[in-house]
Design an enzyme around this catalytic site. Sequence first.
Site, PDB file in Angstrom:
ATOM      1  N   GLY A 158       0.839  -1.195   0.000  1.00 32.07           N
ATOM      2  CA  GLY A 158       0.000   0.000   0.000  1.00 32.07           C
ATOM      3  C   GLY A 158       0.870   1.240   0.000  1.00 32.07           C
ATOM      4  O   GLY A 158       2.046   1.205   0.380  1.00 32.07           O
ATOM      5  N   CYS A 159       0.285   2.339  -0.455  1.00 33.68           N
ATOM      6  CA  CYS A 159       1.078   3.561  -0.543  1.00 33.68           C
ATOM      7  C   CYS A 159       1.509   4.046   0.834  1.00 33.68           C
ATOM      8  O   CYS A 159       2.669   4.416   1.035  1.00 33.68           O
ATOM      9  CB  CYS A 159       0.298   4.644  -1.281  1.00 33.68           C
ATOM     10  SG  CYS A 159      -1.294   5.044  -0.538  1.00 33.68           S
ATOM     11  N   TYR A 160       0.593   4.034   1.806  1.00 33.88           N
ATOM     12  CA  TYR A 160       0.970   4.500   3.145  1.00 33.88           C
ATOM     13  C   TYR A 160       2.033   3.600   3.770  1.00 33.88           C
ATOM     14  O   TYR A 160       2.993   4.098   4.364  1.00 33.88           O
ATOM     15  CB  TYR A 160      -0.262   4.605   4.043  1.00 33.88           C
ATOM     16  CG  TYR A 160      -1.185   5.752   3.695  1.00 33.88           C
ATOM     17  CD1 TYR A 160      -0.709   7.062   3.616  1.00 33.88           C
ATOM     18  CD2 TYR A 160      -2.537   5.548   3.465  1.00 33.88           C
ATOM     19  CE1 TYR A 160      -1.555   8.122   3.309  1.00 33.88           C
ATOM     20  CE2 TYR A 160      -3.394   6.605   3.165  1.00 33.88           C
ATOM     21  CZ  TYR A 160      -2.898   7.887   3.091  1.00 33.88           C
ATOM     22  OH  TYR A 160      -3.750   8.931   2.792  1.00 33.88           O
TER      23      TYR A 160
END
Lengths: 343, 343, 343, 343
Positions: A158-160
């Site tokens: 995921g980006c986070y």
Amino acid sequence: MSDLAAQPLDGDPAARVLVAGANGFTGALAAKIVWDHPRLQLVAATSRSDAGKRLDALYPRYRVPIELTELDLDRLEGIDAAIVAYPHGAAAPTDAALRAAGVLVVDLSADFRLRDMDTYERWYGEHGAPELFGTGVYGLTEIYREELRGAELVATPGCYPTASVLGLAPLAEKGLLAEVSIAAMQGTSGYGRSSDDLVHFSAMTENAFPYKTEGHRHRPEIEQELAALGSPVPVTFVPHLLPLDQGELASCFATLSEPTSAAAVRALYGERYETEPFVHVLDGPPNLRALRDTNECHVYVTVAEHGKVMAFAAIDNIWKGASSQGIQNLNLMLGLDETLGLT
Amino acid sequence: MSDLAAQPLDGDPAARVLVAGANGFTGALAAKIVWDHPRLQLVAATSRSDAGKRLDALYPRYRVPIELTELDLDRLEGIDAAIVAYPHGAAAPTDAALRAAGVLVVDLSADFRLRDMDTYERWYGEHGAPELFGTGVYGLTEIYREELRGAELVATPGCYPTASVLGLAPLAEKGLLAEVSIAAMQGTSGYGRSSDDLVHFSAMTENAFPYKTEGHRHRPEIEQELAALGSPVPVTFVPHLLPLDQGELASCFATLSEPTSAAAVRALYGERYETEPFVHVLDGPPNLRALRDTNECHVYVTVAEHGKVMAFAAIDNIWKGASSQGIQNLNLMLGLDETLGLT
Amino acid sequence: MSDLAAQPLDGDPAARVLVAGANGFTGALAAKIVWDHPRLQLVAATSRSDAGKRLDALYPRYRVPIELTELDLDRLEGIDAAIVAYPHGAAAPTDAALRAAGVLVVDLSADFRLRDMDTYERWYGEHGAPELFGTGVYGLTEIYREELRGAELVATPGCYPTASVLGLAPLAEKGLLAEVSIAAMQGTSGYGRSSDDLVHFSAMTENAFPYKTEGHRHRPEIEQELAALGSPVPVTFVPHLLPLDQGELASCFATLSEPTSAAAVRALYGERYETEPFVHVLDGPPNLRALRDTNECHVYVTVAEHGKVMAFAAIDNIWKGASSQGIQNLNLMLGLDETLGLT
Amino acid sequence: MSDLAAQPLDGDPAARVLVAGANGFTGALAAKIVWDHPRLQLVAATSRSDAGKRLDALYPRYRVPIELTELDLDRLEGIDAAIVAYPHGAAAPTDAALRAAGVLVVDLSADFRLRDMDTYERWYGEHGAPELFGTGVYGLTEIYREELRGAELVATPGCYPTASVLGLAPLAEKGLLAEVSIAAMQGTSGYGRSSDDLVHFSAMTENAFPYKTEGHRHRPEIEQELAALGSPVPVTFVPHLLPLDQGELASCFATLSEPTSAAAVRALYGERYETEPFVHVLDGPPNLRALRDTNECHVYVTVAEHGKVMAFAAIDNIWKGASSQGIQNLNLMLGLDETLGLT
């Protein structure tokens, strides 16, 4: 297939690549990066809802003159690798079919990121290909580089988690983390193409807000990875939406397990990322414009007045936070230089 | 003085008001709020660098048809109250001269916010009127309301302390806070009118970044106020600049001194702010657009997975974070309803 | 009906008002202006798709604590006036039903703007209440003020015609116009709430473009009104979408039928709008921020190097270009001061 | 000179290039394009006010790790070509000194764009090197390609003339133009780096406005070039500033000297630009995002209801409107493929 359905062959490609779900933000970007890549050939870009449209009509700035087609899982001959940009849940069965046909898979969804099925089910619901669960490699390149060489199914983080884990890894690897709170923020591309009231320009301009305050599914993913690095610590996490398109920042407040000077912390970060081609340790706070449209992660770390470490990690959420990290990993899967097509 | 130098008298004003430094963002807004106020008369708006210009030429949307003049401290007759929107350091001597002439002073600068001279000098340098240091009332209305009634010199809090302290006060007052980390963010109006590369539209659009990562002078102010409320706790604080004009969010991660349920925390906030006219406790995360151009503070509080409290407080940084809070306090100083001219 | 379904009565309202289609951008704003109006009572705000939601949940910044209900045309007792914010086509039959019940109607749609049925059908398709066609008064207040006093069905002009006609009326009324080209531009609120790819923040930020280049239905409306003023001239028109929320500019290039000096043109504009409460003739180019959230129109006119007149007219497209102009007209229909609730 | 003062040599450069004024928006971009160019070597980037700073500190996203130095016109040995990004007036004498030392000059200023000295002096004041006036080649590549091969002093066109002339050239070359009105618009990068109130983010966000309504110096330049193409016609021109960084649109309303069908006009444009590498004739209106950060010009042409031609031409104002067009021309001056380093 029309003339527009595949990239003209130029030299000997390392792989013929399919992008599934190329009409969404991350799929379209993946198609663009493959198209521009010196050793990859984009042989198909698929979409159910936009089949028949040209990708360069949907995303003119990407300049990929290919026509979107419907994915036909019965006709995968000639495809070496696939980037699957489907929503979670829908990705897993497609991944399974692609793997069954011997196609290398880079999954941009959440379906193979988590390693605990209960956690997956809590946050995402029923899994679409439980028989494959646990068989993917977690595609945070800077952490799992060796496992990624030769991997056949890769779960793009995921980006986070990408920003947060890269921002904390030097501490986590040394077991120095005691607990961490993360205020993360990103632009509207992270929300995806599916429009609604929230990302209407009239709603977002001059606005900003926290969201998913009761729990975001990227938190357990961050905890999983910090634990894997040696720091099984509690993570408090809240994301914010900002009035910009691409860009993400994880501002991390970390309590250390033992007092550590700013100099020592900086030395740790400097050493850890010294040879990394895409992670740059800055000597001041990062800004999002500086790395837009790149695979870079910019990190800055300092120690605050009362001893907490503040680590800031910035990425482009649809590049390093999704599509370009996918290609970075595909490069490794194919035995190529991981920076190919990304600089 | 030209016809444009003072507001026409309409009825019996509670006070004739001077705004000093009316060419900057917060001074201009203060002048506008005074102009629109049913019981205040704007008798002069001053500026050294823009004297001779009309305020409605500099800030057309405020619609204040008054000409800026130079402040003459020898001619203060007929002035009951002054709002001083000067940079820190320059404000204090002006405040002293105004007080000597019997003028009520609302200072928007930092000069009388801190109560410890060493701390002031560390963050701001030499003080411009040490004889007055410690005599001002801290103008966070919801905390110091009683002291503000009849006060003669009021220090309007910093924008970040306003949001942060309102976001944490219900916990701090009960002594429940153990420590807190604050990721704060605001728009470019917080940077002030003085242009430089950083706030050029071309630099800020599609950008966001943390700043003052090595220490921001609002941190000791927040600590001072949390301590005054009963929680002398360490605060870790970092601000971010966002690509928007007006608006500020303090996202606070608080460790409590004893386990407290989300329901209990919410009840605490609900009770604390129940009768406050401008602080609204929401049942979901705040957003900045909803309170732009108002004196409101929107607060949301929840308890995260591992027990930390996340408190979010949003304000308009030049309204409640500066100018309108100044008028809210001036209302109290004059014995008026504090909401007058602000709803 | 719940307690939230109508505004508490405060004094003796001049009219009890229904807003139909209050979930869209212009309907919601109309409801807000009615709510804040000293002599209007908002008795219902309706929406098919959002019935049951609170208006202040959909549009927090408008602060209208009313619950949206479904419109029931069989229960109109107690309603004096209605603002109909429906799409064209759907508005006309509702208007007819409201009129049949004796309700005054302010229609924000295009259904009664045009006076030629062939033109209507070319641009909008079949009309929904042909028996009423031609019976409405065109609600460009500054032109049709006398007809609007006591009118029973008013067609609020399109946003582009409002700006364009106000920008050109002083010339058109004197028969000075020979032909005109208009480059108009507006923000994304003009696109309406219905989201799609085009107004996704990620698509609009850092973007701008002309649209409807093959013909926009506001062009015949502009021509109709210029002709009605005495200048039946050809209009070339193209709109542009800008990366902002509210605001509209019509930049008009006009060829005059006889040479006229800049001074004479300016005198003409000055005289024409001298007593207008909402139209301000500036002595320099207008900007959109200065009039956002107001019912104002700012006009500037000059004569270019080779003799063409350049007239610039700026409005807030959802205020003067729609909702607030609707209330300005409703004030006249009810015999009230037209500025009531709008300053 | 420090190690940072020149680009490491890689192969045999076609030219060693100096960029003078590399601290401004267009100079910095020119330095970046030279740095990334396969056949150019950046040997110095100069700036008076920012000497000693690194270019990648001022413009991180350009990634040019070179230190800015002061220009020393007495030490030009080893420099083959210079890009001069100075304000008009200051550029000409520097150009003269560079030419005297045998250095090829690409001037990004206005100093050699106009061919009539009276016109120059009216709009720009006294010329700084009158002896060279008239000796430069006008660098609108698509029009002056042959003259540019081997040219020694090239005047890069203004951004508005670039878009406007490319948008109208196919008509002008055929003598079809009778008169034209142009509404042009661009982002804040066109305003240059020198900050002031106008381009403060807080002033520009949610704003847009026409400027230089009493006359912009790009108008005579556009008239000069249309005349040179065969259409000495009156041009009415007004620019607008938009809330975006990079991007420019010229929306042109042209009266033709004889009736011409839309099909014929489109055929004309199609043929004219068929072989141009950077000018693309679209079949719908252009948008600015699609060509940001490129040397492209996107053109769309249509015929409006009453016979006027509407031609839309979009460019990135600091790329094709300045720096990248400068490199396109430098390529030709050096006998290189004009697309080198630009795709």
